[in-house]
Design an enzyme around this catalytic site. Structure first.
Site, short mmCIF file in Angstrom:
data_model
loop_
_atom_site.label_atom_id
_atom_site.label_comp_id
_atom_site.label_asym_id
_atom_site.label_seq_id
_atom_site.Cartn_x
_atom_site.Cartn_y
_atom_site.Cartn_z
N ARG A 25 -74.67 35.19 66.16
CA ARG A 25 -74.03 33.63 66.18
C ARG A 25 -72.59 33.62 66.32
O ARG A 25 -72.02 34.46 65.42
CB ARG A 25 -74.84 33.03 65.42
CG ARG A 25 -74.52 31.42 65.12
CD ARG A 25 -75.24 30.91 63.88
NE ARG A 25 -76.58 30.53 64.65
CZ ARG A 25 -76.91 29.45 65.32
NH1 ARG A 25 -75.86 28.40 65.04
NH2 ARG A 25 -77.99 29.04 65.76
N GLU A 81 -81.33 22.55 72.47
CA GLU A 81 -82.27 21.29 71.94
C GLU A 81 -81.37 20.01 72.24
O GLU A 81 -80.27 20.04 71.83
CB GLU A 81 -82.48 21.47 70.68
CG GLU A 81 -83.75 20.36 69.97
CD GLU A 81 -83.96 20.59 68.58
OE1 GLU A 81 -83.66 21.77 68.08
OE2 GLU A 81 -84.44 19.68 68.00
N LYS A 129 -74.87 21.57 64.83
CA LYS A 129 -75.01 20.16 65.33
C LYS A 129 -75.35 19.12 64.26
O LYS A 129 -74.73 17.96 64.31
CB LYS A 129 -75.89 20.30 66.38
CG LYS A 129 -75.45 20.87 67.83
CD LYS A 129 -76.89 20.76 68.79
CE LYS A 129 -77.67 21.76 68.64
NZ LYS A 129 -78.58 21.79 69.69
#
Ligand code: ATP
Ligand code: MG
Length: 576
Positions: free
Chosen positions: A273, A49, A283
């Site tokens: 992850r 993204e 982020k």
């Protein structure tokens, strides 16, 4: 998030160069190829993204997506998941493209989820027509209340049984911009009593009058991640849609949309992850560090971003070796930062040229060396790589050595320079300390020595030994450089572990940056370009920073060498 892998050696790179650590995703692909599930194709995608810079966690994701496809002759798309116009910017798109390239990956197609907005809209209409989606007038808060909990089923929305005709008309009017943000949504009609909350009539579209970085003002309704992602995968005929574990509960929904639409069945596979000690990998939080000025930007060398790590001096090869070693699994864990450092040391040890540099200079005068004489001593560029050759380093009467390498009153086991002691200068002579000069405050400002001309080879003809070899630079020839030393940004292994009512800010390390304005480097580094990497003998690996100018080089310390003296001192202090 409980297992910390402490054993670096057992996780270290596979012994065979080029060999890969196995991981379960690789096993699935091998099995799918055997059964010809996707006609022998492997097609993956990396779907960031564009709402921030890529970080080391994304390096793992690229390693799996690009690395596995490449291994099996497949292809990988780079796809920007740009369905949220509010947080996305072209600056991020550009940085992501640059970072993926720097990591060494080549994409097949470069796509944007927004390329598919027309197709997604058409599919949404198809589901409305099939009675599988409806327009709902509940507010976000009401939808939350109606959803129920893990232990209680949800309640049907009062709008759930609208006629297909009414839904079609309302959805068209949503698209036409007749309604305000948040006043209506399009929802999938699945099951409000499903044990999986993601299947309780999830939102497919929301109204958002926002300008999109690519589609401008064409749309005022935007698809939700769950409706856009699997459908984008299907359009690109992705075979293995590899994502992180938090999407495991979304997989039934991913499959539901694909089945209802009767489109290409991409297969979602979830992996753990990456979490690293002393490191934030979100982020949103990294953006906070930038915006609040705790770091100098997204590419600050203390940041775990790809651009920060790169500026710090890491190599793409080191990151890949690290990713190969950690593999992929079905349970979340925490990897020690020391393991990442292990891989960059290992890589740079093989290829970085050695040079001598003094961070905190102390003057040494060789009293018996002729005034004005300069010798060029030959030194090896890289003991690990004979092809790197040799260079010449000027030697003269006035040198700089590291302040740490001299003690007027040496503690036990301190074998470096001290009054009466003899040491070897790297690449050159033995010197013996004859005395010191102090300033008014009693600090040693100059050390006096004599050298032994018979030890130019680095050994004494009479075979006498010295216990230390120290680095040095010739004062007259030294380059004045700025050197930036780094510590972890956070003081705690888990930066998020903070006292009640506080957050990661409580764990920020106030000493994470130490700027040395006037380090002294040997002249061979003159003119080095940004990203050029060196080993400063005995001090660590360093990389030229883009802040460098024609007049002054700036270096970042990538990582220190293992410091055995620090260990001895620590052991002595703790009495262990
Ligand atoms: P963040 O929480 O940092 O914002 P994200 O998951 O929202 O991360 P995306 O841009 O959506 O970031 O991620 C792109 C891809 O990278 C996704 O497939 C995601 O699962 C993967 N990814 C993100 N963070 C990690 C991580 N720490 N380890 C491994 N893969 C990750
Ligand atoms: Mg995300």
């Amino acid at each position: 998030m409980s297992t910390i892998h402490h054993d670096i050696e057992s996780l270290a790179a596979p012994a065979e160069p080029g060999a890969r650590a196995s991981n379960f995703i690789r096993d699935i692909i091998i099995e799918d190829l055997k059964t010809n599930k996707f006609g022998g194709r492997v097609q993956t995608r990396f779907p960031p993204e564009p709402n921030g810079y890529l970080h080391i966690g994304h390096a793992k994701s690229t390693y799996l997506n690009f690395g596995l496809a490449a291994e099996f002759g497949g292809k990988t798309n780079l796809r920007f998941d740009d369905t949220n116009p509010e947080k996305e910017e072209t600056e991020y798109v550009e940085s992501i493209i640059k970072d993926v390239q720097w990591l060494g990956w080549q994409w097949d197609g470069l796509y944007y989820a927004s390329d598919y907005f027309d197709q997604l809209y058409a599919w949404a209409v198809q589901l409305v027509k099939a009675g599988k989606a409806y327009v709902c007038d509940l507010s976000a808060e009401e939808i939350r209340q109606y959803r129920g909990t893990l232990t209680e089923p949800g309640k049907d929305s009062p709008y759930r049984n609208r006629s297909i005709a009414e839904n079609l008309e309302l959805f068209e009017r949503m698209r036409a911009g007749e309604f305000t943000d948040g006043s209506r949504t399009l929802r999938a009609k699945i099951d409000m009593a499903s044990p999986n909350l993601n299947l309780r009539d999830p939102i497919m579209y929301r109204i958002l009058h926002a300008t999109h970085h690519r589609t401008g003002d064409k749309w005022c309704i935007y698809p939700m991640y769950d409706f856009a992602h699997g459908e984008s995968d299907s359009i690109e005929r992705i075979t293995h849609s590899i994502c992180t574990l938090e999407f495991e509960d979304h997989r039934p929904l991913y499959n539901w949309f694909i089945e209802q639409l009767g489109i290409f069945p991409s297969q979602q596979i979830e992996f753990d992850r990456l979490n690293l000690t002393y490191t934030l990998l979100s982020k949103r939080k990294l953006l906070q560090l930038v915006q609040e000025g705790h770091v100098r930007g997204w590419d600050d060398p203390r940041m775990p971003t790809i651009s920060g790590i790169r500026r710090r001096g890491y190599t793409p090869e080191a990151l890949r070796n690290f990713c190969a070693a950690i593999g992929a699994s079905k349970t979340n864990g925490i990897i020690e930062l020391a393991m990442l450092e292990h891989f960059v040391r290992e890589d740079l040890n093989r290829r970085a040229l050695r040079v001598m540099g003094v961070l905190r200079p102390l003057k040494v005068v060789i009293d018996n060396y002729p005034l004005g004489k300069v010798e060029e001593l030959e030194v090896i560029n890289n003991p690990e790589d004979p092809s790197a050759g040799v260079r010449r380093v000027p030697f003269s009467r006035l040198l700089y050595i590291e302040q740490d390498d001299f003690r007027e009153d040496p503690p036990k086991k301190f074998f470096r320079l001290s009054p009466g002691a003899e040491v070897r200068l790297r690449g050159g002579y033995f010197i013996k300390c004859t005395g010191v000069v102090k300033d008014a405050s009693g600090s040693v400002v100059e050390v006096h020595c004599n050298f032994d001309p018979a030890t130019r080879s680095g050994n004494a003809p009479d075979n006498r030994k010295v216990k230390a070899t120290i680095h040095w630079v010739s004062a007259e020839h030294a380059l004045d450089c700025e050197v930036r030393l780094y510590e972890n940004l956070f003081l705690k292994e888990d930066p998020n572990e903070a006292p009640e009512g506080q957050d990661f800010h409580a764990n920020l390390n106030a000493n994470s940056l130490d700027v040395i304005e006037h380090a002294k480097l040997e002249p061979s580094v003159r003119g080095a370009a940004p990203e050029k990497r060196y080993q400063f003998e005995r001090l660590g690996y360093f990389c030229v920073d883009p802040d460098s100018t024609a007049d002054k080089l700036v270096f970042n310390r990538t990582v220190a060498l293992r410091d055995t003296w620090a260990k001895i001192e620590k052991r002595d202090r703790t009495g262990a």
